[in-house]
Design a protein around this motif. Sequence first.
Motif, PDB file in Angstrom:
ATOM      1  N   ASN A  54       0.731  -1.280  -0.053  1.00  0.00           N
ATOM      2  CA  ASN A  54      -0.026   0.041  -0.142  1.00  0.00           C
ATOM      3  C   ASN A  54       0.997   1.315  -0.124  1.00  0.00           C
ATOM      4  OD1 ASN A  54      -2.214  -1.665   0.086  1.00  0.00           O
ATOM      5  ND2 ASN A  54      -2.169  -1.748   2.204  1.00  0.00           N
ATOM      6  N   PHE A  55       2.170   1.256   0.411  1.00  0.00           N
ATOM      7  CA  PHE A  55       2.929   2.424   0.512  1.00  0.00           C
ATOM      8  C   PHE A  55       3.773   2.611  -0.662  1.00  0.00           C
ATOM      9  CE2 PHE A  55       2.741   0.871   4.846  1.00  0.00           C
ATOM     10  CZ  PHE A  55       1.838   1.758   5.615  1.00  0.00           C
ATOM     11  N   MET A  56       4.040   1.630  -1.335  1.00  0.00           N
ATOM     12  CA  MET A  56       4.887   1.791  -2.711  1.00  0.00           C
ATOM     13  C   MET A  56       4.218   0.954  -3.586  1.00  0.00           C
ATOM     14  SD  MET A  56       8.429   0.051  -1.095  1.00  0.00           S
ATOM     15  CE  MET A  56       8.276  -1.189  -0.150  1.00  0.00           C
ATOM     16  N   GLY A  57       4.563   1.254  -4.866  1.00  0.00           N
ATOM     17  CA  GLY A  57       3.986   0.416  -6.214  1.00  0.00           C
ATOM     18  C   GLY A  57       4.608  -0.724  -6.083  1.00  0.00           C
ATOM     19  N   GLY A  58       4.313  -1.853  -6.069  1.00  0.00           N
ATOM     20  CA  GLY A  58       4.699  -3.380  -6.351  1.00  0.00           C
ATOM     21  C   GLY A  58       5.658  -3.417  -7.588  1.00  0.00           C
ATOM     22  N   MET A  59       5.077  -3.118  -8.746  1.00  0.00           N
ATOM     23  CA  MET A  59       6.027  -3.410  -9.945  1.00  0.00           C
ATOM     24  C   MET A  59       7.190  -2.517  -9.874  1.00  0.00           C
ATOM     25  SD  MET A  59       4.878  -6.198 -10.857  1.00  0.00           S
ATOM     26  CE  MET A  59       5.713  -6.559 -12.525  1.00  0.00           C
TER      27      MET A  59
END
Length: 141
Positions: A54-59
Amino acid sequence: METSVKGLNKWANAHSTFWFDAGRIVLGLFLIYKGAFFISNSRDFEDLIAPVTNFMGGMLTFHYIAAAHLMGGIMIVFGLLTRWALVAQLPILLGAVLLNFIGEMNVTNLIIALVTLAASIFYTLYGSGKHSADYYFKMEK
């Protein structure tokens, strides 16, 4: 600041031994291995970063880590722009340490992340040593 960096460089070059350079090369090879491991086990990586998705984009995070580990590891092995390559690793390694406290605690991963972080900080401060591309290009001037 520049004088302290020059002082650290002089100390590192004066005390550069086989072990100093071998440690840098092992660190670079380990980062290459971890980058290749993340690419070949992307599902495990997704599970690993699940607590902070939720805090940073996974990809975006996946691609940054894989590229930084692979390219940075190669640069560290050869001692080419070592400090810059290690500065790119520091946020990743800090995140690896923090993931153990945010998500599921894995003592082995925590120890590996702390040792890698400590080695990265050491070589960020002291540079790549005498047997490196950085030293070679500096002496070519």
